[in-house]
Design a protein around this motif. Structure first.
Motif, PDB file in Angstrom:
ATOM      1  N   LYS A 148      38.143  42.454  48.859  1.00 60.14           N
ATOM      2  CA  LYS A 148      39.305  41.913  48.149  1.00 60.14           C
ATOM      3  C   LYS A 148      39.596  40.498  48.592  1.00 60.14           C
ATOM      4  O   LYS A 148      39.360  40.137  49.747  1.00 60.14           O
ATOM      5  CB  LYS A 148      40.538  42.790  48.401  1.00 60.14           C
ATOM      6  CG  LYS A 148      40.433  44.163  47.802  1.00 60.14           C
ATOM      7  CD  LYS A 148      41.705  44.949  48.020  1.00 60.14           C
ATOM      8  CE  LYS A 148      41.601  46.310  47.365  1.00 60.14           C
ATOM      9  NZ  LYS A 148      42.824  47.095  47.538  1.00 60.14           N
ATOM     10  N   ASP A 149      40.149  39.706  47.681  1.00 58.45           N
ATOM     11  CA  ASP A 149      40.605  38.365  47.992  1.00 58.45           C
ATOM     12  C   ASP A 149      41.828  38.500  48.897  1.00 58.45           C
ATOM     13  O   ASP A 149      42.780  39.215  48.563  1.00 58.45           O
ATOM     14  CB  ASP A 149      40.961  37.628  46.700  1.00 58.45           C
ATOM     15  CG  ASP A 149      41.351  36.185  46.929  1.00 58.45           C
ATOM     16  OD1 ASP A 149      42.302  35.933  47.706  1.00 58.45           O
ATOM     17  OD2 ASP A 149      40.711  35.299  46.340  1.00 58.45           O
ATOM     18  N   LYS A 150      41.825  37.823  50.039  1.00 60.51           N
ATOM     19  CA  LYS A 150      42.923  37.959  51.009  1.00 60.51           C
ATOM     20  C   LYS A 150      44.248  37.435  50.474  1.00 60.51           C
ATOM     21  O   LYS A 150      45.310  37.931  50.839  1.00 60.51           O
ATOM     22  CB  LYS A 150      42.563  37.245  52.308  1.00 60.51           C
ATOM     23  CG  LYS A 150      41.459  37.951  53.058  1.00 60.51           C
ATOM     24  CD  LYS A 150      41.079  37.224  54.317  1.00 60.51           C
ATOM     25  CE  LYS A 150      39.938  37.939  55.016  1.00 60.51           C
ATOM     26  NZ  LYS A 150      39.440  37.232  56.169  1.00 60.51           N
ATOM     27  N   LYS A 151      44.196  36.421  49.590  1.00 63.95           N
ATOM     28  CA  LYS A 151      45.437  35.846  49.067  1.00 63.95           C
ATOM     29  C   LYS A 151      46.026  36.667  47.921  1.00 63.95           C
ATOM     30  O   LYS A 151      47.224  36.892  47.876  1.00 63.95           O
ATOM     31  CB  LYS A 151      45.186  34.410  48.586  1.00 63.95           C
ATOM     32  CG  LYS A 151      44.866  33.448  49.717  1.00 63.95           C
ATOM     33  CD  LYS A 151      44.633  32.045  49.193  1.00 63.95           C
ATOM     34  CE  LYS A 151      44.254  31.121  50.339  1.00 63.95           C
ATOM     35  NZ  LYS A 151      43.891  29.784  49.873  1.00 63.95           N
ATOM     36  N   THR A 152      45.171  37.106  46.984  1.00 62.42           N
ATOM     37  CA  THR A 152      45.681  37.797  45.794  1.00 62.42           C
ATOM     38  C   THR A 152      45.613  39.314  45.886  1.00 62.42           C
ATOM     39  O   THR A 152      46.311  40.011  45.153  1.00 62.42           O
ATOM     40  CB  THR A 152      44.880  37.365  44.546  1.00 62.42           C
ATOM     41  OG1 THR A 152      43.527  37.822  44.680  1.00 62.42           O
ATOM     42  CG2 THR A 152      44.910  35.867  44.349  1.00 62.42           C
ATOM     43  N   GLY A 153      44.749  39.834  46.757  1.00 64.37           N
ATOM     44  CA  GLY A 153      44.584  41.274  46.867  1.00 64.37           C
ATOM     45  C   GLY A 153      43.691  41.869  45.790  1.00 64.37           C
ATOM     46  O   GLY A 153      43.455  43.070  45.747  1.00 64.37           O
ATOM     47  N   LYS A 154      43.186  41.020  44.884  1.00 62.93           N
ATOM     48  CA  LYS A 154      42.314  41.507  43.804  1.00 62.93           C
ATOM     49  C   LYS A 154      40.881  41.643  44.313  1.00 62.93           C
ATOM     50  O   LYS A 154      40.441  40.895  45.188  1.00 62.93           O
ATOM     51  CB  LYS A 154      42.342  40.542  42.615  1.00 62.93           C
ATOM     52  CG  LYS A 154      43.679  40.496  41.912  1.00 62.93           C
ATOM     53  CD  LYS A 154      43.625  39.578  40.713  1.00 62.93           C
ATOM     54  CE  LYS A 154      44.976  39.551  40.004  1.00 62.93           C
ATOM     55  NZ  LYS A 154      44.958  38.661  38.847  1.00 62.93           N
TER      56      LYS A 154
END
Length: 103
Positions: free
Chosen positions: A31-37
């Protein structure tokens, strides 16, 4: 600018090929650490090496290969000055290739 750095050196009758490929090799499981996606899968599926137009190496890869993969292999039959081409295709249809001379 190519995503591939290649070196091919001849010692005796054996050519050693070393290549570094710049590619994210995302598995689709992180997952992308900033967006959680979830980061979509993007990985190299096939790598080929041609010596003077004849295939000398073919590798089928999957998402378990590390980011910016390093590849090394040996083969016989090359001479100094011969052309060596490495190419790859990923699961998104993107591709790249690079050529070098055997030294």
């Amino acid at each position: 600018m190519s995503s591939i750095k290649i070196r091919a050196t001849l010692e005796g009758d054996v050519t050693t090929v070393k290549a570094l490929i710049k590619h994210p090799m995302d598995t689709g499981l992180s997952k992308d650490k900033k967006t959680g996606k979830v980061i979509p899968a993007k990985f190299i599926q096939e790598v080929n090496c041609d010596h003077n137009g004849t295939n000398v190496m073919n590798a089928l890869w999957g998402p378990a290969i590390s980011k910016n993969p390093y590849l090394s292999f040996k083969f016989k039959g090359a001479k100094k000055g011969d052309t060596l081409k490495i190419s790859w295709v990923d699961n998104k249809g993107e591709s790249d290739s690079a050529e070098t001379q055997v030294s």
